[in-house]
Write an enzyme that holds these catalytic residues in place. Sequence first.
Site, PDB file in Angstrom:
ATOM      1  N   TYR A  80       0.833  -1.207   0.000  1.00  0.00           N
ATOM      2  CA  TYR A  80       0.000   0.000   0.000  1.00  0.00           C
ATOM      3  C   TYR A  80       0.865   1.254   0.000  1.00  0.00           C
ATOM      4  O   TYR A  80       1.884   1.304   0.682  1.00  0.00           O
ATOM      5  CB  TYR A  80      -0.901   0.010   1.239  1.00  0.00           C
ATOM      6  CG  TYR A  80      -1.830   1.193   1.280  1.00  0.00           C
ATOM      7  CD1 TYR A  80      -3.015   1.172   0.577  1.00  0.00           C
ATOM      8  CD2 TYR A  80      -1.493   2.342   1.984  1.00  0.00           C
ATOM      9  CE1 TYR A  80      -3.871   2.265   0.581  1.00  0.00           C
ATOM     10  CE2 TYR A  80      -2.344   3.448   2.000  1.00  0.00           C
ATOM     11  CZ  TYR A  80      -3.534   3.389   1.290  1.00  0.00           C
ATOM     12  OH  TYR A  80      -4.375   4.482   1.296  1.00  0.00           O
ATOM     13  N   TRP A 130       1.223   5.620  -1.811  1.00  0.00           N
ATOM     14  CA  TRP A 130       0.938   6.555  -2.899  1.00  0.00           C
ATOM     15  C   TRP A 130       2.016   6.546  -3.979  1.00  0.00           C
ATOM     16  O   TRP A 130       1.804   7.086  -5.047  1.00  0.00           O
ATOM     17  CB  TRP A 130       0.778   7.964  -2.335  1.00  0.00           C
ATOM     18  CG  TRP A 130      -0.634   8.284  -1.969  1.00  0.00           C
ATOM     19  CD1 TRP A 130      -1.465   7.549  -1.175  1.00  0.00           C
ATOM     20  CD2 TRP A 130      -1.387   9.436  -2.394  1.00  0.00           C
ATOM     21  NE1 TRP A 130      -2.683   8.172  -1.068  1.00  0.00           N
ATOM     22  CE2 TRP A 130      -2.661   9.334  -1.796  1.00  0.00           C
ATOM     23  CE3 TRP A 130      -1.108  10.534  -3.188  1.00  0.00           C
ATOM     24  CZ2 TRP A 130      -3.654  10.299  -1.992  1.00  0.00           C
ATOM     25  CZ3 TRP A 130      -2.087  11.491  -3.373  1.00  0.00           C
ATOM     26  CH2 TRP A 130      -3.353  11.371  -2.787  1.00  0.00           C
TER      27      TRP A 130
HETATM   28  N1  LIG Z   1      -1.916   8.813  12.190  1.00  0.00           N
HETATM   29  C1  LIG Z   1      -2.314   8.830  10.918  1.00  0.00           C
HETATM   30  N2  LIG Z   1      -1.772   7.960  10.058  1.00  0.00           N
HETATM   31  C2  LIG Z   1      -2.143   7.983   8.760  1.00  0.00           C
HETATM   32  C3  LIG Z   1      -3.106   8.912   8.294  1.00  0.00           C
HETATM   33  C4  LIG Z   1      -3.666   9.808   9.238  1.00  0.00           C
HETATM   34  O1  LIG Z   1      -4.525  10.638   8.899  1.00  0.00           O
HETATM   35  N3  LIG Z   1      -3.237   9.748  10.544  1.00  0.00           N
HETATM   36  N4  LIG Z   1      -3.477   8.903   6.979  1.00  0.00           N
HETATM   37  C5  LIG Z   1      -3.390   7.634   6.292  1.00  0.00           C
HETATM   38  C6  LIG Z   1      -3.609   7.772   4.873  1.00  0.00           C
HETATM   39  S1  LIG Z   1      -5.104   8.456   4.435  1.00  0.00           S
HETATM   40  C7  LIG Z   1      -2.750   7.328   3.932  1.00  0.00           C
HETATM   41  S2  LIG Z   1      -3.240   7.332   2.293  1.00  0.00           S
HETATM   42  C8  LIG Z   1      -1.446   6.779   4.282  1.00  0.00           C
HETATM   43  C9  LIG Z   1      -0.334   7.182   3.309  1.00  0.00           C
HETATM   44  O2  LIG Z   1       0.733   6.294   3.432  1.00  0.00           O
HETATM   45  P1  LIG Z   1       1.766   6.052   2.252  1.00  0.00           P
HETATM   46  O3  LIG Z   1       1.092   6.252   0.934  1.00  0.00           O
HETATM   47  O4  LIG Z   1       2.436   4.763   2.482  1.00  0.00           O
HETATM   48  O5  LIG Z   1       2.776   7.245   2.502  1.00  0.00           O
HETATM   49  P2  LIG Z   1       3.887   7.879   1.559  1.00  0.00           P
HETATM   50  O6  LIG Z   1       4.747   8.697   2.431  1.00  0.00           O
HETATM   51  O7  LIG Z   1       3.242   8.555   0.402  1.00  0.00           O
HETATM   52  O8  LIG Z   1       4.686   6.589   1.092  1.00  0.00           O
HETATM   53  C10 LIG Z   1       5.219   6.472  -0.173  1.00  0.00           C
HETATM   54  C11 LIG Z   1       6.612   5.869  -0.043  1.00  0.00           C
HETATM   55  O9  LIG Z   1       7.033   5.439  -1.329  1.00  0.00           O
HETATM   56  C12 LIG Z   1       8.257   6.079  -1.700  1.00  0.00           C
HETATM   57  N5  LIG Z   1       8.135   6.343  -3.144  1.00  0.00           N
HETATM   58  C13 LIG Z   1       7.592   7.401  -3.771  1.00  0.00           C
HETATM   59  N6  LIG Z   1       7.634   7.236  -5.103  1.00  0.00           N
HETATM   60  C14 LIG Z   1       8.200   6.027  -5.321  1.00  0.00           C
HETATM   61  C15 LIG Z   1       8.531   5.300  -6.494  1.00  0.00           C
HETATM   62  O10 LIG Z   1       8.292   5.722  -7.618  1.00  0.00           O
HETATM   63  N7  LIG Z   1       9.118   4.075  -6.304  1.00  0.00           N
HETATM   64  C16 LIG Z   1       9.408   3.575  -5.076  1.00  0.00           C
HETATM   65  N8  LIG Z   1       9.964   2.371  -5.002  1.00  0.00           N
HETATM   66  N9  LIG Z   1       9.126   4.259  -3.953  1.00  0.00           N
HETATM   67  C17 LIG Z   1       8.537   5.456  -4.081  1.00  0.00           C
HETATM   68  C18 LIG Z   1       8.366   7.312  -0.846  1.00  0.00           C
HETATM   69  O11 LIG Z   1       9.723   7.658  -0.642  1.00  0.00           O
HETATM   70  C19 LIG Z   1       7.632   6.877   0.434  1.00  0.00           C
HETATM   71  O12 LIG Z   1       8.505   6.299   1.353  1.00  0.00           O
HETATM   72  O13 LIG Z   1      -1.095   7.184   5.607  1.00  0.00           O
HETATM   73  C20 LIG Z   1      -2.105   6.852   6.544  1.00  0.00           C
HETATM   74  N10 LIG Z   1      -1.603   7.082   7.902  1.00  0.00           N
HETATM   75  N1  LIG Z   2      -0.917  18.504   1.835  1.00  0.00           N
HETATM   76  C1  LIG Z   2      -1.374  17.237   1.903  1.00  0.00           C
HETATM   77  N2  LIG Z   2      -2.605  16.947   1.452  1.00  0.00           N
HETATM   78  C2  LIG Z   2      -3.093  15.684   1.540  1.00  0.00           C
HETATM   79  C3  LIG Z   2      -2.306  14.623   2.046  1.00  0.00           C
HETATM   80  C4  LIG Z   2      -1.003  14.955   2.537  1.00  0.00           C
HETATM   81  O1  LIG Z   2      -0.270  14.088   3.031  1.00  0.00           O
HETATM   82  N3  LIG Z   2      -0.578  16.257   2.444  1.00  0.00           N
HETATM   83  N4  LIG Z   2      -2.813  13.342   2.089  1.00  0.00           N
HETATM   84  C5  LIG Z   2      -3.928  13.018   1.208  1.00  0.00           C
HETATM   85  C6  LIG Z   2      -4.635  11.800   1.580  1.00  0.00           C
HETATM   86  S1  LIG Z   2      -3.922  10.294   1.241  1.00  0.00           S
HETATM   87  C7  LIG Z   2      -5.872  11.785   2.125  1.00  0.00           C
HETATM   88  S2  LIG Z   2      -6.706  10.324   2.398  1.00  0.00           S
HETATM   89  C8  LIG Z   2      -6.563  13.040   2.447  1.00  0.00           C
HETATM   90  C9  LIG Z   2      -7.178  12.987   3.839  1.00  0.00           C
HETATM   91  O2  LIG Z   2      -8.065  14.036   3.973  1.00  0.00           O
HETATM   92  P1  LIG Z   2      -8.823  14.232   5.349  1.00  0.00           P
HETATM   93  O3  LIG Z   2      -9.123  12.923   5.929  1.00  0.00           O
HETATM   94  O4  LIG Z   2      -9.974  15.126   5.105  1.00  0.00           O
HETATM   95  O5  LIG Z   2      -7.683  15.006   6.153  1.00  0.00           O
HETATM   96  P2  LIG Z   2      -7.209  15.213   7.674  1.00  0.00           P
HETATM   97  O6  LIG Z   2      -6.178  16.276   7.578  1.00  0.00           O
HETATM   98  O7  LIG Z   2      -6.815  13.928   8.292  1.00  0.00           O
HETATM   99  O8  LIG Z   2      -8.487  15.734   8.421  1.00  0.00           O
HETATM  100  C10 LIG Z   2      -9.232  16.866   8.057  1.00  0.00           C
HETATM  101  C11 LIG Z   2      -9.724  17.549   9.292  1.00  0.00           C
HETATM  102  O9  LIG Z   2     -10.673  16.734   9.963  1.00  0.00           O
HETATM  103  C12 LIG Z   2     -10.733  17.191  11.301  1.00  0.00           C
HETATM  104  N5  LIG Z   2     -11.184  16.133  12.190  1.00  0.00           N
HETATM  105  C13 LIG Z   2     -10.457  15.097  12.686  1.00  0.00           C
HETATM  106  N6  LIG Z   2     -11.221  14.334  13.508  1.00  0.00           N
HETATM  107  C14 LIG Z   2     -12.442  14.906  13.536  1.00  0.00           C
HETATM  108  C15 LIG Z   2     -13.678  14.581  14.193  1.00  0.00           C
HETATM  109  O10 LIG Z   2     -13.816  13.611  14.923  1.00  0.00           O
HETATM  110  N7  LIG Z   2     -14.741  15.398  13.932  1.00  0.00           N
HETATM  111  C16 LIG Z   2     -14.664  16.462  13.135  1.00  0.00           C
HETATM  112  N8  LIG Z   2     -15.760  17.170  12.924  1.00  0.00           N
HETATM  113  N9  LIG Z   2     -13.514  16.814  12.533  1.00  0.00           N
HETATM  114  C17 LIG Z   2     -12.420  16.038  12.708  1.00  0.00           C
HETATM  115  C18 LIG Z   2      -9.323  17.612  11.652  1.00  0.00           C
HETATM  116  O11 LIG Z   2      -9.344  18.785  12.417  1.00  0.00           O
HETATM  117  C19 LIG Z   2      -8.631  17.760  10.314  1.00  0.00           C
HETATM  118  O12 LIG Z   2      -7.987  18.998  10.132  1.00  0.00           O
HETATM  119  O13 LIG Z   2      -5.667  14.125   2.396  1.00  0.00           O
HETATM  120  C20 LIG Z   2      -4.939  14.157   1.170  1.00  0.00           C
HETATM  121  N10 LIG Z   2      -4.326  15.445   1.071  1.00  0.00           N
HETATM  122 MO   LIG Z   3      -5.157   8.641   2.093  1.00  0.00          MO
END
Ligand SMILES: Nc1nc2c(c(=O)[nH]1)N[C@H]1C(S)=C(S)[C@@H](COP(=O)(O)OP(=O)(O)OC[C@H]3O[C@@H](n4cnc5c(=O)[nH]c(N)nc54)[C@H](O)[C@@H]3O)O[C@H]1N2
Ligand SMILES: Nc1nc2c(c(=O)[nH]1)N[C@H]1C(S)=C(S)[C@@H](COP(=O)(O)OP(=O)(O)OC[C@H]3O[C@@H](n4cnc5c(=O)[nH]c(N)nc54)[C@H](O)[C@@H]3O)O[C@H]1N2
Ligand SMILES: [Mo]
Length: 791
Positions: A121, A123
Amino acid sequence: MTKAPDMTSHTEPSTKRRHVGSHWGFYSHDDAQDAVRPFAGDPDPVDFGTKLPADRLAQCRILRPTVRKSYLEHGPGYAGGRRGSEAFVEVSWDEALDLVAGEIRRVRDDHGNGAIFSGSYGWSSAGRFHHAQSQLKRFFNMNGGSVRSVQTYSYAAGEVILPHVIGSLDGLVSGQTPWSQIVGHAELIVMFGGTPLRNARVNAGGVVRHETRQGLVACRDAGAEFVNISPVRDDAGEELGSEWMALRPGTDTAVLLALAHTLITAKHHDETFLERYTVGYETLRDYLFGRNDGVTKDAPWAASISGIEAARILELADRIATRKTLIMMAWALQRADHGEQCYWAAIAVASLLGGIGLPGQGFGFGYASVAGIGQPPSPVRWPSLPQGDNPISDFIPVARIADMLLSPGTDYEHNGKTRTYPDIKLVYWAGGNPFHHHQDLNRLVEAWQKPETIIVHEHWWNAHARHADIVLPASTFLERDDVVASGRDSFFGYSTHLAAAPTGVLSDHEILRLISARLGTESAFTEERTEAQWLEHLYDAARSDAASHHIAMPAFVEFQQSGLIEVANRRPDQPFMADFRTDPDAHPLRTPSGRIELASACIAGFGYTDCPGHPAWLEPKEWLGADLAATHPLHLLSCQPHDKLHSQWDHAAPSRKTKSGGRQPVRMHPENAQARGLSDGDLVRIFNHRGACLAIVSITDAVMPGVVQLATGAWYDPSEPTTPGSLELNGNPNVLTPDHGTSNLTQGPSPNSCLVEISRYIGKAPDVRAYRPPDLVPDPRLQEQTGGARP
Ligand SMILES: Nc1nc2c(c(=O)[nH]1)N[C@H]1C(S)=C(S)[C@@H](COP(=O)(O)OP(=O)(O)OC[C@H]3O[C@@H](n4cnc5c(=O)[nH]c(N)nc54)[C@H](O)[C@@H]3O)O[C@H]1N2
Ligand SMILES: Nc1nc2c(c(=O)[nH]1)N[C@H]1C(S)=C(S)[C@@H](COP(=O)(O)OP(=O)(O)OC[C@H]3O[C@@H](n4cnc5c(=O)[nH]c(N)nc54)[C@H](O)[C@@H]3O)O[C@H]1N2
Ligand SMILES: [Mo]
């Protein structure tokens, strides 16, 4: 070919310009000035993309294949704590590839392909061909298959519950009512979790025009009012002038149920809509009025749970009943215990209001969670690498990775089925970072010792690479050509490499091709195409899909030269669920009843106490009302980082700029800071029973009292890699977050249900070491060949 009327070419006049497509925008590179700048047509460009090339060859770049020292000496097996704490030995590509191929063969022969996990898993990068996960899955499909993962970390709970309630993922992933059908129609926009624009900066597969800010501002200019229901005030942009209703995290369901109760009590519910378009209203109503549990879910009840005064809930119920209201809800809310319920409850409230399917009304999830929500989707199927079929059908819900590794053979529930965790011997990962994305990292470190072999492709010496046995250096998106496209806008971009990959660094495809050659499956993997031929092949597939919709796209060479093309969308904009609203018999939902299920006999039939057959308030394990709050009185929200994408490029300038003294800021309310004698800039320890990390206090009244916010993305950096649970130095919130499923129904991740305490860190803290390579034992033979120089 003459330019077709439904296709616009976006070439900018210049000498020689190359383009780079990324998850956070489309950029052009000026060879003359050696600078990268955002695409001129982007109304709200993200500048962090322009700063990355400078850190491409940072000290933490992986430049050679390496093998963990004792793995090289003793071969595969249980690592007993050594993964993540050992030196690596540099080896030649031949040696590394032979080792990988031999290990895949051994595990296959001894245990079968069901002992290989390639869920991988993550991005990775935006390009459609070099998408690492697709490459890896294709590779394993050509080699007997592997165990995979389903769902996402983003919206797993939503992904599983919505098909039961509305029959599809529309309104969550795509298909939300577009801005054109909101602006001038919505009179009130109620935003649960706000619409933080930092998240709308990125989109998987790329984004060319960032239009979320414009969309929101246009609603405001057309007279819409905004309410931000969130623990964090600046989840809504100041320009929206929204009213802030601060609530305890994880309590939105209670507020929504009280809104529903109030609407029914005031006879503000739309009986005609409920009758024609929904089933289960009576079951929900009985629950709201406490017919079975004796608890009336009214405004005072919700006030005692959420902290929002009852009068404000009543007033909001009146406003949503008397104005055309759109309910927006961030994805974040369902990444918490019982995250299914707030989504179901939001749909219930929208159903009671009766506006679903009409412009400016109804509901939609994730409007600012990524870029492109509410933009017209691509009329053409975006290209992706064909993966072939996986001969292995076994899978896990993505966030159950540590459970799987720790408890092979154990049964668990998932969406009405009892499943069994497989016994995984070999883990292969490319393009994701579990030491970023997974919860309770101390538990993951333990789980990560179990497999016999872990193979990783990475760019950087982050924790993910450090916890592997065999590390293969992959080129970055700045070093490869690719086709960039996403389903959320109508652009196709040609991304050109800005520099060659450092000597000894290969693309993910090339690495997997060389392994395939050793396994005798090279031509199945490559179909005899070079990388350049694959790009043309993928583009041509999209082009013929376009042709089947009578949309003309230019020939590949022309596309390559222009760099960016836009395909016009001829489909009329319409609100989400408009067809269903027009004629529910002709356009039934794909639910058992064909209607919106306010109560689901199917879910009720599963008999899960943590997910009953109708939207319900179920106490999270951790929230400000839990017993644990007596000792851990702060609710930690780990939001997305504004200065990067997840953990990607955490070592680079934009991310470094946010840190204070090299560490992550934790935002907290002045009241909570004062009670702990803390001032802005103080070094603190954030801790609970799962772990502890360091951060720098940033005092703000934008977070409500009792809530602290620490963005994700800092590279995991344990002070004592050999001691489980040692202090994490770099501010990674996932040493604190819990690792259990949202419910038996969905098994999603629940990082946002997390209690902590914070205290001043006394003494001198160890320096952050995350951005330095681990101890590397150079291979003397390689030194001779290359002179040992870094490029
Ligand atoms: N506490 C907490 N944890 C969260 C979240 C949260 O809201 N709170 N959000 C969750 C969510 S929504 C998501 S989607 C995940 C995201 O989790 P990930 O998608 O696993 O996070 P990334 O940092 O994008 O990981 C991509 C990795 O791949 C490497 N990479 C990038 N491009 C390439 C490539 O072309 N080839 C190879 N081999 N490697 C590459 C980068 O260096 C990086 O280490 O995290 C989750 N974790
Ligand atoms: N710049 C940047 N943008 C991203 C990403 C990134 O790594 N960097 N990651 C991307 C990815 S993979 C994903 S999935 C999306 C995630 O997108 P979201 O899930 O929407 O993002 P978050 O920043 O986790 O949360 C948005 C807001 O929800 C509020 N929140 C948290 N818990 C609660 C709750 O219980 N109730 C209410 N009402 N509000 C709450 C928090 O204050 C937070 O600021 O973002 C994407 N966009
Ligand atoms: Mo995500």
